[in-house]
Design an enzyme around this catalytic site. Structure first.
Site, PDB file in Angstrom:
ATOM      1  N   ASP A   1       2.003  67.398  68.186  1.00 35.63           N
ATOM      2  CA  ASP A   1       1.918  65.508  68.232  1.00 35.63           C
ATOM      3  C   ASP A   1       3.198  64.753  69.320  1.00 35.63           C
ATOM      4  O   ASP A   1       4.245  65.185  68.115  1.00 35.63           O
ATOM      5  CB  ASP A   1       1.307  64.781  66.975  1.00 35.63           C
ATOM      6  CG  ASP A   1       1.680  65.321  65.874  1.00 35.63           C
ATOM      7  OD1 ASP A   1       2.155  66.066  65.121  1.00 35.63           O
ATOM      8  OD2 ASP A   1       2.024  64.309  65.328  1.00 35.63           O
ATOM      9  N   HIS A  24      -0.410  75.474  69.794  1.00 38.48           N
ATOM     10  CA  HIS A  24      -0.938  73.679  70.240  1.00 38.48           C
ATOM     11  C   HIS A  24       0.504  73.345  70.450  1.00 38.48           C
ATOM     12  O   HIS A  24       0.724  72.445  69.216  1.00 38.48           O
ATOM     13  CB  HIS A  24      -1.000  73.340  69.241  1.00 38.48           C
ATOM     14  CG  HIS A  24      -1.925  72.197  68.847  1.00 38.48           C
ATOM     15  ND1 HIS A  24      -3.420  71.916  68.827  1.00 38.48           N
ATOM     16  CD2 HIS A  24      -1.569  71.551  68.201  1.00 38.48           C
ATOM     17  CE1 HIS A  24      -3.795  70.860  69.069  1.00 38.48           C
ATOM     18  NE2 HIS A  24      -2.614  69.946  68.906  1.00 38.48           N
ATOM     19  N   ASP A  77      -2.899  83.270  69.688  1.00 36.65           N
ATOM     20  CA  ASP A  77      -2.730  82.387  70.671  1.00 36.65           C
ATOM     21  C   ASP A  77      -3.524  81.639  71.108  1.00 36.65           C
ATOM     22  O   ASP A  77      -3.522  81.950  72.117  1.00 36.65           O
ATOM     23  CB  ASP A  77      -1.370  83.798  71.367  1.00 36.65           C
ATOM     24  CG  ASP A  77      -0.645  82.641  72.155  1.00 36.65           C
ATOM     25  OD1 ASP A  77      -0.828  81.665  71.760  1.00 36.65           O
ATOM     26  OD2 ASP A  77      -0.392  83.437  73.017  1.00 36.65           O
ATOM     27  N   GLU A  97       0.438  75.228  66.092  1.00 35.69           N
ATOM     28  CA  GLU A  97       1.119  74.547  66.152  1.00 35.69           C
ATOM     29  C   GLU A  97       2.955  74.942  65.830  1.00 35.69           C
ATOM     30  O   GLU A  97       3.251  75.886  66.246  1.00 35.69           O
ATOM     31  CB  GLU A  97       0.962  73.537  65.796  1.00 35.69           C
ATOM     32  CG  GLU A  97       1.741  72.354  65.703  1.00 35.69           C
ATOM     33  CD  GLU A  97       0.837  70.788  65.842  1.00 35.69           C
ATOM     34  OE1 GLU A  97      -0.246  71.079  64.717  1.00 35.69           O
ATOM     35  OE2 GLU A  97       1.092  69.672  65.798  1.00 35.69           O
TER      36      GLU A  97
HETATM   37  O1  9MR Z   1       2.978  71.322  58.045  1.00 43.20           O
HETATM   38  C1  9MR Z   1       1.698  70.151  57.584  1.00 43.20           C
HETATM   39  C2  9MR Z   1       0.826  70.699  56.565  1.00 43.20           C
HETATM   40  O2  9MR Z   1       1.899  71.377  55.492  1.00 43.20           O
HETATM   41  C3  9MR Z   1      -0.357  69.861  56.407  1.00 43.20           C
HETATM   42  O3  9MR Z   1      -0.762  70.739  55.884  1.00 43.20           O
HETATM   43  C4  9MR Z   1      -1.042  69.591  57.201  1.00 43.20           C
HETATM   44  C5  9MR Z   1      -2.184  69.005  56.847  1.00 43.20           C
HETATM   45  O4  9MR Z   1      -1.649  67.535  56.464  1.00 43.20           O
HETATM   46  O5  9MR Z   1       0.044  69.268  58.150  1.00 43.20           O
HETATM   47  C6  9MR Z   1       1.266  69.602  59.131  1.00 43.20           C
HETATM   48  O6  9MR Z   1       1.443  68.952  59.808  1.00 43.20           O
HETATM   49  C7  9MR Z   1       1.364  68.423  60.554  1.00 43.20           C
HETATM   50  C8  9MR Z   1       1.501  66.761  60.953  1.00 43.20           C
HETATM   51  O7  9MR Z   1       0.876  66.856  59.798  1.00 43.20           O
HETATM   52  C9  9MR Z   1       1.675  66.491  61.846  1.00 43.20           C
HETATM   53  N1  9MR Z   1       1.741  66.917  62.984  1.00 43.20           N
HETATM   54  C10 9MR Z   1       1.893  68.217  63.112  1.00 43.20           C
HETATM   55  C11 9MR Z   1       2.473  69.012  61.676  1.00 43.20           C
HETATM   56  C12 9MR Z   1       2.262  70.322  61.785  1.00 43.20           C
HETATM   57  O8  9MR Z   1       1.249  71.138  62.020  1.00 43.20           O
END
Ligand code: 9MR
Ligand code: ZN
Length: 562
Positions: free
Chosen positions: A192, A504, A534, A543
């Site tokens: 994102d 992602h 994948d 992601e």
């Molecule tokens: O890396 C983050 C993970 O530890 C959390 O469990 C998750 C849910 O809150 O969020 C991950 O971080 C994401 C972030 O919230 C938004 N951008 C993408 C990040 C990676 O997935």
């Protein structure tokens, strides 16, 4: 190597057949459900980028076998033959695993591993610069996250580019009442395009720690990322892109806005097409403390190259630190307006880290006093794994490697001991897991990043005690991420054997060039060792994110040639 007898003692005729049946069964039944069998590509699993001549070299084989050969790709000749050890039952992947050890080979070149009755591995190199190109690609991965500017990079004939994006960052108040404040720049967070100060914290912290630990190697490596200047080394210039943004996230009173984000995750589109308004969220104590820490560390790292920037960073760090002293309680951001990722954390370890960095950059004993008062009362001063949620390890690394006199010798001793205990736990995890994964059998969202980041703890332990096991275990982290894993595949886009093609990632998906932006580590399997695919939709496993990539960069930096 000893275990030819063991292996042949395990009914050599029956076992390969049983394994073939298991593998065939997986192809038919697609078991386990989350992981299509196609993700498992080769039973010979090893780092498909390469090995350093002087360090251990091992491959894992998930089919019965007795011996192996190292074959020169150049002319097909056999350089080395050996017998495998095993089988050993590996509980997290539920496999019987054999190990081929070719550590004694020192010849540089491109090779494959041939295992009679099983097949041939993906090609790999043995070379003192085995990780240089992967390091460059991972830094390119950071560059491609730049926000607020046009980016363009050509890699293996394809141009990855976008126009200047998010040039209206950001509104001060989602109701529109308070107007705008400039927060352009910085890196997008992940797949994102939002920008979160808390995740910047561990990302910048790990990159600057790599700079301090490995600047000998990093300084001389040219990256050719714009804007080119001779004054600041390329590595630090990339980190400065984020630091310049962080300076904009600080309010006049020293508090720091928690993030800049759209109110909800937008659809997959190019960053410049994402024109939904984005807003600051309210300040948080975590963002303020982490910013103080990052900018304080930056002050000393940039001083030799850009004194004016170093002064700015230090002043801003001190301003945020002073603000926090006036606001001792935990202040979470108001997440109500947002449904995007928020990195809301409970830990106040950022304050401890800020004190450590300000102490190291200024030598002022008030910071040392603040640090030691808190550190003395921690039950566990060093954790075997760390991430954005708790950065105490970064604080301890700086405290232990401090150049200033005046630390409490008793505390230095107990923190050193805690650090070695934590690192020894990591070594034990790696020893017990069949692929030598330093995180052992723990799998969670972003665990590949944690695996990479553990190399920083292992290196800190190596500085205290020169035991080679820390370096070997750190190398095991890279081996795992680059192909010595259940899938036999690289987890880094554009690098090694069968890397992810469908991370992602909004930019990669929108460019649609047939391959994604290179140099990005994907989150990894969870909740089990075999649960990864994948798949672009799978944001909990496939992601990409800046905190995972900067950890990968630390791991690679450790193994670059001086
Ligand atoms: O890396 C983050 C993970 O530890 C959390 O469990 C998750 C849910 O809150 O969020 C991950 O971080 C994401 C972030 O919230 C938004 N951008 C993408 C990040 C990676 O997935
Ligand atoms: Zn952007």
């Amino acid at each position: 190597m000893m275990a030819t007898q063991q292996a042949s003692g395990m009914k050599p005729i029956v076992r390969p057949i049983r394994w073939l049946i298991v593998l065939a069964g997986m192809a038919v039944l697609s078991w386990p459900a989350q992981t299509p069998a196609a993700e498992v590509i080769n039973p010979i699993r090893l780092n498909t980028v390469g090995f350093l001549p002087e360090l251990p070299k091992q491959a894992t084989i998930a089919m019965a076998c007795t011996n192996f050969q190292l074959v020169r790709s150049r002319n097909g000749t056999v350089l080395f033959s050996g017998t495998v050890s095993g089988p050993n039952w590996n509980s997290d992947t539920a496999e019987n695993l054999f190990t081929a050890d070719f550590s004694s080979v020192r010849e540089s070149g491109e090779f494959t591993l041939r295992v009679p009755g099983v097949g041939e591995s993906a090609p790999f190199t043995i070379h003192p610069g085995a990780f240089t190109s992967t390091y460059r690609t991972a830094m390119l991965g950071m560059y491609l996250w730049r926000c607020g500017t046009a980016v363009s990079a050509t890699c293996e004939g394809r141009t990855f580019a976008h126009d200047a994006c998010h040039t209206n960052d950001a509104g001060l108040d989602f109701t529109g009442g308070k107007g705008f404040h400039d927060a352009t720049g910085g890196w997008h967070d992940a797949g994102d395009f939002n920008k979160y100060v808390v995740n910047a914290g561990v990302s910048v912290g790990v990159m600057l720690r790599a700079w301090e630990d490995f600047s000998g190697a990093l300084k001389s490596l040219k990256l050719q990322l714009p804007p080119e200047t001779n004054a600041v080394p390329d590595y630090l210039r990339e980190v400065k892109w984020e630091l310049d943004w962080l300076l904009k996230m600080q309010a006049a009173d020293g508090s720091v806005y928690h993030m800049v984000s759209a109110r909800k995750f937008d659809r997959f589109e190019m960053p410049e097409d994402e024109v939904e308004p984005r807003y600051f969220s309210s300040w948080s104590s975590a963002a303020t403390a982490l910013t103080a820490a990052m900018l304080a560390q930056a002050a000393r790292d940039y001083r030799p190259f850009d004194a004016a920037f170093a002064d700015r960073c230090l002043q801003a760090a001190q301003l945020s630190y002073a603000f926090l002293a006036q606001h001792p309680g935990r202040q979470p951001t108001d997440r109500q307006p947002f449904s995007t990722g928020i990195y809301q954390i409970r830990s106040e370890s950022g304050r401890l880290w800020a004190a450590a960095e300000l102490w190291e950059s200024t030598g002022h004993t008030n910071y040392l006093h603040d640090f030691e008062t808190v550190a003395q009362n921690l039950d566990q001063p060093v954790a075997p794994e760390f991430d954005y949620g708790d950065v105490r390890d970064l604080a301890m690394f700086t405290y232990l490697s401090s150049h200033h006199p005046g630390r409490d010798p008793g505390l230095v001793r107990s923190v050193s001991q805690a650090l070695q205990d934590a690192a020894d736990e990591v070594v034990a995890n790696a020893t017990a897991e069949g692929y030598a994964r330093p995180l052992g059998t723990k799998y969670f969202w972003g665990c590949n990043g944690t695996v990479a980041r553990q190399t920083a703890l292992l290196h800190a332990a190596e500085k205290i005690s020169a035991n080679p096991k820390y370096r070997t275990t750190a190398l095991g982290a890279l081996n795992y991420l680059l192909g010595r894993n259940y899938f036999g595949r690289s987890f880094v886009t554009g690098v090694g054997f069968e890397p992810p093609l469908h991370p992602h990632d909004r930019l990669s998906a929108s460019l649609d060039l047939g391959v994604p932006c290179p140099g990005r580590l994907v989150g990894g399997p969870q909740p089990g060792a075999r649960d990864w695919a994948d798949s672009q939709a799978d944001f909990t496993r496939n992601e990409i994110a800046i905190n995972w990539n900067t950890a990968l960069i630390y791991a690679l930096a450790e193994f670059l040639p001086e």
